[in-house]
Design a protein around this motif. Structure first.
Motif, short mmCIF file in Angstrom:
data_model
loop_
_atom_site.label_atom_id
_atom_site.label_comp_id
_atom_site.label_asym_id
_atom_site.label_seq_id
_atom_site.Cartn_x
_atom_site.Cartn_y
_atom_site.Cartn_z
N TYR A 213 0.86 -1.19 0.00
CA TYR A 213 0.00 0.00 0.00
C TYR A 213 0.90 1.24 0.00
O TYR A 213 1.50 1.56 1.04
CB TYR A 213 -0.89 0.01 1.25
CG TYR A 213 -1.67 -1.27 1.47
CD1 TYR A 213 -2.93 -1.44 0.94
CD2 TYR A 213 -1.12 -2.34 2.21
CE1 TYR A 213 -3.65 -2.63 1.13
CE2 TYR A 213 -1.83 -3.52 2.41
CZ TYR A 213 -3.08 -3.66 1.87
OH TYR A 213 -3.78 -4.83 2.05
N ASP A 230 -12.26 -13.58 2.44
CA ASP A 230 -11.50 -14.39 1.49
C ASP A 230 -12.14 -15.77 1.41
O ASP A 230 -12.92 -16.16 2.26
CB ASP A 230 -10.03 -14.45 1.93
CG ASP A 230 -9.39 -13.06 1.85
OD1 ASP A 230 -9.30 -12.53 0.74
OD2 ASP A 230 -9.03 -12.50 2.90
N SER A 297 1.77 -6.32 3.65
CA SER A 297 1.30 -7.50 4.37
C SER A 297 1.55 -8.72 3.50
O SER A 297 1.75 -8.60 2.28
CB SER A 297 -0.19 -7.39 4.71
OG SER A 297 -0.95 -7.44 3.53
N PHE A 301 -3.06 -18.38 1.90
CA PHE A 301 -4.41 -18.92 1.84
C PHE A 301 -4.36 -20.41 1.50
O PHE A 301 -3.56 -20.81 0.65
CB PHE A 301 -5.23 -18.24 0.73
CG PHE A 301 -5.30 -16.74 0.85
CD1 PHE A 301 -6.25 -16.15 1.67
CD2 PHE A 301 -4.44 -15.93 0.15
CE1 PHE A 301 -6.32 -14.77 1.77
CE2 PHE A 301 -4.50 -14.55 0.25
CZ PHE A 301 -5.45 -13.97 1.06
#
Ligand SMILES: O=C(O)CCC(=O)C(=O)O
Ligand SMILES: [Fe+2]
Length: 364
Positions: A213, A230, A297, A301
């Motif tokens: 970001y 997610d 970050s 997953f």
């Protein structure tokens, strides 16, 4: 067809901003703008996010109970005792920063403007309001499916970079923590410890998303990352050690997640919501930007094998608790994620997998 703006990196947009205003493509309509007053780090609120010591989960019923209550009320929890070394975590965060700070041409070697690799999230239309972030999205497992052409190579001998070795170690370490959490989750729903591990299968898929970001002078007008859930089974998040930005929706309010140092943020995702028959919840979360500082970050997953059909397992469905979801092919959920995310929807709602049965909802 790839949208014309797909190749426009937010980092480049931010660098060109010096005198100009924010391009319209990133500016949210008034009702969707983050309220910056809740975006400040707040120790009081932050202290309420549950903390779970992963190293005690297997032998301590109290720790497991804390996990259960976190997953059912908050969704995510702060994972301590995860066994990843601080040196390793620092190294991977440094490497991430170094990758995003490297020249554009270098980063673009890891891109083909599709989902995998370096780029921005998928742009489907001119109307879509874009998030203020760039990301590197890579499949980690199964290992023989890695598309190494998208993996950053060491820039030079002396620079730390997200070399293959570092990412491989990250895969193994994250996998170890995930398996511990999956075992504890299974026991919490009264099943043997490998219940969820067997459900995801040996050739489960894991992905990592490095998100960057850039500072945004009008953080009141943009989303760093739009509100979303997610679609994996478990999510592990290693966050920037200095800059906050992640917020989790709890009882209708956005709560700041503080910087966590070397602790991880872990949670069940929509996939877990499905296979636990909604016992565990996928948290809505978003990221707000910072006017002066960039932020990073690193998420991992986990998804079950793509050819599996998942749904609430028979053992978790009974008269008192009807199924909350229809059965669905994992690959359909995985593909649907990108369509749903682009329009700010949950995959299970976008694909109409959730059963909107009032009786079921009332019992939840
Ligand atoms: O940047 C963060 O803290 C969160 C990132 C996130 O939500 C994601 O990668 O799905
Ligand atoms: Fe997320």
């Amino acid at each position: 067809m790839v949208h014309g703006d797909q190749g426009k990196m937010v980092q480049e947009v931010a660098a060109e901003l010096l005198n100009g205003g924010l391009p319209d493509r990133y500016v949210l309509s008034e009702e969707k703008r983050p309220n910056t007053t809740v975006a400040q780090p707040s120790c009081k609120l932050a202290a309420t996010i549950p903390i779970v010591d992963v190293s005690r989960l297997a032998e301590s019923p109290e720790e497991a109970a804390k996990l259960g209550s976190a997953l059912q009320s908050w969704g995510p929890f702060v994972a301590t005792g995860h066994g990843m070394s601080k040196e390793f975590m620092d190294e991977i965060l440094d490497a991430t920063r170094e990758f995003f700070h490297s020249p554009l041409e270098q980063k673009q070697k890891c891109s083909n403007f599709q989902n995998e690799g370096y780029g921005v999230d998928r742009i489907d239309s001119d109307e879509q309001v874009l998030d203020w972030c760039d990301r590197l999205w890579l499949q980690l497992q199964p290992e023989d499916e890695r598309r190494l052409q998208f993996w950053p190579q060491p820039l030079s001998e002396c620079l730390i970079c997200i070399g293959k070795q570092l990412l491989h170690e990250h895969t193994l370490e994250s996998g170890r923590v995930t398996m511990e959490v999956l075992k504890a989750m299974a026991k919490l729903v009264g099943q043997k410890e490998d219940f969820f591990i067997e459900m995801v299968g040996e050739r489960f898929k894991s992905y990592t998303r490095f998100t960057y970001y850039p500072p945004c002078p009008r953080s009141d007008l943009v989303n760093g990352l739009k509100p979303h859930t997610d679609n994996s089974v478990v999510l592990l998040l290693l966050m920037d050690k200095d800059v906050t930005g992640l917020q989790v929706l709890k009882d209708g309010s956005w709560i700041d997640v503080p910087v966590l140092g070397h602790d991880l943020l872990v949670g069940g995702d929509e996939g877990m919501e499905i296979v636990s028959n909604a016992v565990f919840k996928a948290p809505w979360h978003r990221v707000v930007t910072n006017a002066e500082k960039d932020r990073m970050s690193l998420a991992v997953f986990y998804q079950p094998e793509p050819e599996r059909i998942i749904g609430p397992p028979g053992k978790l469905v009974h008269e008192e608790r009807p199924p909350f979801f229809k059965r669905c092919l994992v690959q359909t959920l995985a593909d649907g994620y990108w369509d749903a995310f682009a329009v700010g929807n949950r995959t299970v709602d976008f694909l109409n997998v959730r059963i909107n049965d009032e009786a079921a909802v009332a019992k939840n």
